[in-house]
Design an enzyme around this catalytic site. Structure first.
Site, PDB file in Angstrom:
ATOM      1  N   HIS A 258       0.826  -1.090   0.077  1.00 58.91           N
ATOM      2  CA  HIS A 258       0.228  -0.090  -0.086  1.00 58.91           C
ATOM      3  C   HIS A 258       1.057   1.274  -0.049  1.00 58.91           C
ATOM      4  O   HIS A 258       1.959   1.035   0.526  1.00 58.91           O
ATOM      5  CB  HIS A 258      -0.925  -0.011   1.181  1.00 58.91           C
ATOM      6  CG  HIS A 258      -1.944   0.912   1.085  1.00 58.91           C
ATOM      7  ND1 HIS A 258      -2.019   2.199   1.365  1.00 58.91           N
ATOM      8  CD2 HIS A 258      -3.350   0.402   0.470  1.00 58.91           C
ATOM      9  CE1 HIS A 258      -3.313   2.675   1.046  1.00 58.91           C
ATOM     10  NE2 HIS A 258      -3.901   1.879   0.719  1.00 58.91           N
ATOM     11  N   ASP A 309      -8.032  -5.376  -0.206  1.00 59.85           N
ATOM     12  CA  ASP A 309      -8.584  -6.269  -1.417  1.00 59.85           C
ATOM     13  C   ASP A 309      -8.442  -7.706  -1.119  1.00 59.85           C
ATOM     14  O   ASP A 309      -8.924  -8.601  -1.629  1.00 59.85           O
ATOM     15  CB  ASP A 309      -7.960  -5.678  -2.727  1.00 59.85           C
ATOM     16  CG  ASP A 309      -8.570  -4.391  -2.895  1.00 59.85           C
ATOM     17  OD1 ASP A 309      -9.818  -4.188  -2.877  1.00 59.85           O
ATOM     18  OD2 ASP A 309      -7.570  -3.416  -3.524  1.00 59.85           O
TER      19      ASP A 309
HETATM   20  C1  LIG Z   1      -0.597  -0.421  -3.947  1.00 59.03           C
HETATM   21  C2  LIG Z   1       1.020   0.024  -4.596  1.00 59.03           C
HETATM   22  C3  LIG Z   1       0.767   0.330  -6.136  1.00 59.03           C
HETATM   23  C4  LIG Z   1       1.639   0.849  -3.914  1.00 59.03           C
HETATM   24  O1  LIG Z   1       2.783   0.837  -4.263  1.00 59.03           O
HETATM   25  P1  LIG Z   1       3.752   1.885  -4.262  1.00 59.03           P
HETATM   26  O2  LIG Z   1       3.700   2.619  -2.807  1.00 59.03           O
HETATM   27  O3  LIG Z   1       3.887   2.742  -5.565  1.00 59.03           O
HETATM   28  O4  LIG Z   1       5.428   1.076  -4.377  1.00 59.03           O
HETATM   29  P2  LIG Z   1       5.917   0.739  -5.564  1.00 59.03           P
HETATM   30  O5  LIG Z   1       5.024   0.075  -6.561  1.00 59.03           O
HETATM   31  O6  LIG Z   1       7.113   1.526  -5.793  1.00 59.03           O
HETATM   32  O7  LIG Z   1       6.730  -0.689  -4.863  1.00 59.03           O
HETATM   33  C5  LIG Z   1       7.869  -0.749  -4.254  1.00 59.03           C
HETATM   34  C6  LIG Z   1       8.495  -1.966  -4.057  1.00 59.03           C
HETATM   35  O8  LIG Z   1       7.778  -3.032  -3.431  1.00 59.03           O
HETATM   36  C7  LIG Z   1       7.459  -3.984  -4.429  1.00 59.03           C
HETATM   37  N1  LIG Z   1       6.012  -4.143  -4.304  1.00 59.03           N
HETATM   38  C8  LIG Z   1       4.948  -3.106  -3.861  1.00 59.03           C
HETATM   39  N2  LIG Z   1       3.737  -4.141  -3.832  1.00 59.03           N
HETATM   40  C9  LIG Z   1       3.967  -5.209  -4.287  1.00 59.03           C
HETATM   41  C10 LIG Z   1       3.198  -6.303  -4.550  1.00 59.03           C
HETATM   42  N3  LIG Z   1       1.854  -6.201  -4.289  1.00 59.03           N
HETATM   43  N4  LIG Z   1       3.905  -7.506  -4.803  1.00 59.03           N
HETATM   44  C11 LIG Z   1       5.187  -7.465  -5.133  1.00 59.03           C
HETATM   45  N5  LIG Z   1       5.848  -6.535  -4.950  1.00 59.03           N
HETATM   46  C12 LIG Z   1       5.529  -5.243  -4.565  1.00 59.03           C
HETATM   47  C13 LIG Z   1       7.757  -3.318  -5.529  1.00 59.03           C
HETATM   48  O9  LIG Z   1       8.147  -4.047  -6.807  1.00 59.03           O
HETATM   49  C14 LIG Z   1       9.056  -2.331  -5.452  1.00 59.03           C
HETATM   50  O10 LIG Z   1       9.903  -3.350  -5.361  1.00 59.03           O
HETATM   51  P3  LIG Z   1      11.291  -2.836  -5.811  1.00 59.03           P
HETATM   52  O11 LIG Z   1      11.794  -1.666  -4.945  1.00 59.03           O
HETATM   53  O12 LIG Z   1      12.429  -4.045  -5.325  1.00 59.03           O
HETATM   54  O13 LIG Z   1      11.366  -2.481  -7.373  1.00 59.03           O
HETATM   55  C15 LIG Z   1       1.538  -1.509  -4.658  1.00 59.03           C
HETATM   56  O14 LIG Z   1       1.815  -2.059  -3.379  1.00 59.03           O
HETATM   57  C16 LIG Z   1       0.815  -2.545  -5.517  1.00 59.03           C
HETATM   58  O15 LIG Z   1       0.983  -2.697  -6.665  1.00 59.03           O
HETATM   59  N6  LIG Z   1       0.193  -3.637  -5.007  1.00 59.03           N
HETATM   60  C17 LIG Z   1      -0.849  -4.397  -5.465  1.00 59.03           C
HETATM   61  C18 LIG Z   1      -2.085  -3.913  -6.081  1.00 59.03           C
HETATM   62  C19 LIG Z   1      -3.001  -3.666  -5.052  1.00 59.03           C
HETATM   63  O16 LIG Z   1      -3.247  -4.481  -4.198  1.00 59.03           O
HETATM   64  N7  LIG Z   1      -3.500  -2.599  -4.893  1.00 59.03           N
HETATM   65  C20 LIG Z   1      -4.730  -2.225  -4.137  1.00 59.03           C
HETATM   66  C21 LIG Z   1      -4.338  -1.200  -3.060  1.00 59.03           C
HETATM   67  S1  LIG Z   1      -5.276  -0.752  -1.797  1.00 59.03           S
END
Ligand SMILES: CC(C)(COP(=O)(O)OP(=O)(O)OC[C@H]1O[C@@H](n2cnc3c(N)ncnc32)[C@H](O)[C@@H]1OP(=O)(O)O)[C@@H](O)C(=O)NCCC(=O)NCCS
Length: 372
Positions: A258, A309
């Site tokens: 998140h 979710d």
């Molecule tokens: C929600 C979300 C977009 C927030 O992400 P964010 O703050 O933008 O963080 P990032 O996408 O920059 O990810 C940071 C790191 O964590 C990892 N990471 C984050 N969420 C992950 C996940 N669900 N599965 C695997 N790795 C994940 C990324 O790969 C990244 O790793 P790295 O630094 O080695 O490249 C992300 O956690 C995600 O995509 N989750 C899955 C989708 C989801 O469940 N969304 C509902 C949110 S309520």
């Protein structure tokens, strides 16, 4: 040239003020903890809280319910129009179109007073479940079901979709999921709604834009992807190998991580309990076991806790709902938060217009087309 700091994805940026909800000190809507609201409240009471800024008295809630029930009707021409949309079109796309269509029949479209916007929000709250259930049933060739004014918001959604009045346990589980989905400060879709509102556009345009933002798999669309993942894993025996392989391949695991909750999403903790209870009732304990294995390994290996979710996908599955309904159900709830933000933005508006950092070329010499 700007010398201001740049934060990709606006991470950590305070992009505005709100009195609607905070995640500081645990998620609170208008100062009430989400745990208390989930335990003691109902979704429509929470919607009233978000829209009016206070919990309703018995009389205020009765008035609110009466207006909601009166609004629970969608013009026949819209239902007929939904039938014309090709069957392959996704439920979120149809819902986005449906909300836009109901705006054309709203007598207060251009009334952006607080009262006018609350009235429109209540109409959307009442009509969105009808749109969701109608489109779902028509794609399966089933007769449509009118809302029952004697049922709660949560029971009505389940009734209009499945044709069955839910048990008290099912109704409560659905209600709690709607309470937990209702509001979450400046998430991507809410911010979208506020940007649209800040141009002095109307509340329907703000909500339609927010639906578009919610659809994406990194936001609301994640609950549907979670179920697809669980289906792919198949059984608890396969869970450990599957998740270790997925993490090794750097797959993004839907339902985990998140932007603002780095140590855990309190909503996921609350909903997990309802999930467990319903899994037992519906004999889905294998799926719970599989989810537990995956959750344990993602937390241990990546330090990524589950978000809302993760349990909600299973909960909706135990409620007998098809996957394509999951994100539309999120809309049915979150429209209350989006509308509260549109109203708050209108009351204290300043056009939202940030700057960008330019990374393209400068000073290029213009060549007429014949010379390129
Ligand atoms: C929600 C979300 C977009 C927030 O992400 P964010 O703050 O933008 O963080 P990032 O996408 O920059 O990810 C940071 C790191 O964590 C990892 N990471 C984050 N969420 C992950 C996940 N669900 N599965 C695997 N790795 C994940 C990324 O790969 C990244 O790793 P790295 O630094 O080695 O490249 C992300 O956690 C995600 O995509 N989750 C899955 C989708 C989801 O469940 N969304 C509902 C949110 S309520």
């Amino acid at each position: 040239m700007t010398t201001e700091a740049y934060h990709p994805g606006l991470e950590g940026v305070i992009a505005g003020e709100t009195a609607i909800s905070t995640i500081e000190g645990g998620l609170q809507y208008r100062g009430y903890s989400i745990a208390d609201l989930a335990e003691h409240s109902t979704f429509l009471e929470v919607a009233y809280l978000l829209l009016h800024g206070k919990l309703p008295s018995e009389e205020e809630l009765a008035d609110f319910l009466a207006i909601y029930s009166e609004s629970a009707e969608v013009d026949d021409s819209i239902i007929e129009f939904l039938r014309q949309i090709p069957l392959h079109v996704g439920a979120m796309d149809v819902l986005r179109t449906g909300i836009s269509a109901i705006s054309h029949f709203d007598p207060q479209l251009d009334d952006d007073s607080e009262g006018g916007n609350i009235a429109k929000a209540v109409r959307m709250l009442a009509q969105i479940p009808i749109l969701i259930a109608a489109r779902y049933r028509m794609t399966l060739g089933m007769d449509l079901i009118e809302p029952d004014p004697d049922l709660s918001f949560a029971a009505n959604i389940l009734y209009m979709i499945t044709g069955k009045c839910p048990s008290e346990q099912r109704e409560r589980a659905m209600d709690v999921s709607l309470i937990l989905y209702a509001e979450h400060e400046f998430n991507a879709s809410t911010f979208t709604a506020r940007v649209v509102t800040s141009t002095q556009s109307d509340i329907y345009s703000a909500i339609v834009a927010a639906v578009g933002a919610l659809k994406g798999p990194l936001h609301g669309g994640a609950n549907e992807r979670v179920m697809e993942v669980l289906e792919e894993v198949g059984s608890p025996d396969n869970a450990e190998d599957w998740i270790r392989d997925a993490l090794a391949k750097k797959r993004r695991i839907m339902g985990f991580g998140h932007r603002v909750y780095k140590t855990g999403d309190p909503r996921a903790v609350i909903l997990k309990r309802y999930c467990g209870e319903l899994a037992e009732k519906t004999r889905n304990l294998e799926l719970e076991k599989m989810a537990d294995v995956i959750e344990g390994i993602v937390v241990e290996e990546k330090g990524l806790p589950p978000n809302l979710d993760w349990p909600s996908a299973r909960l909706y599955h135990y409620l007998g709902l098809d996957v394509e309904l999951y994100t539309p159900l999120f809309v049915a709830s979150r429209v209350s938060g989006w509308a509260a933000h549109a109203i708050e933005q209108t009351a204290n508006n300043r056009l939202i217009r940030p700057r960008s950092r330019y990374t393209g070329p400068t000073g290029q010499r213009f060549l007429p087309i014949s010379g390129r």
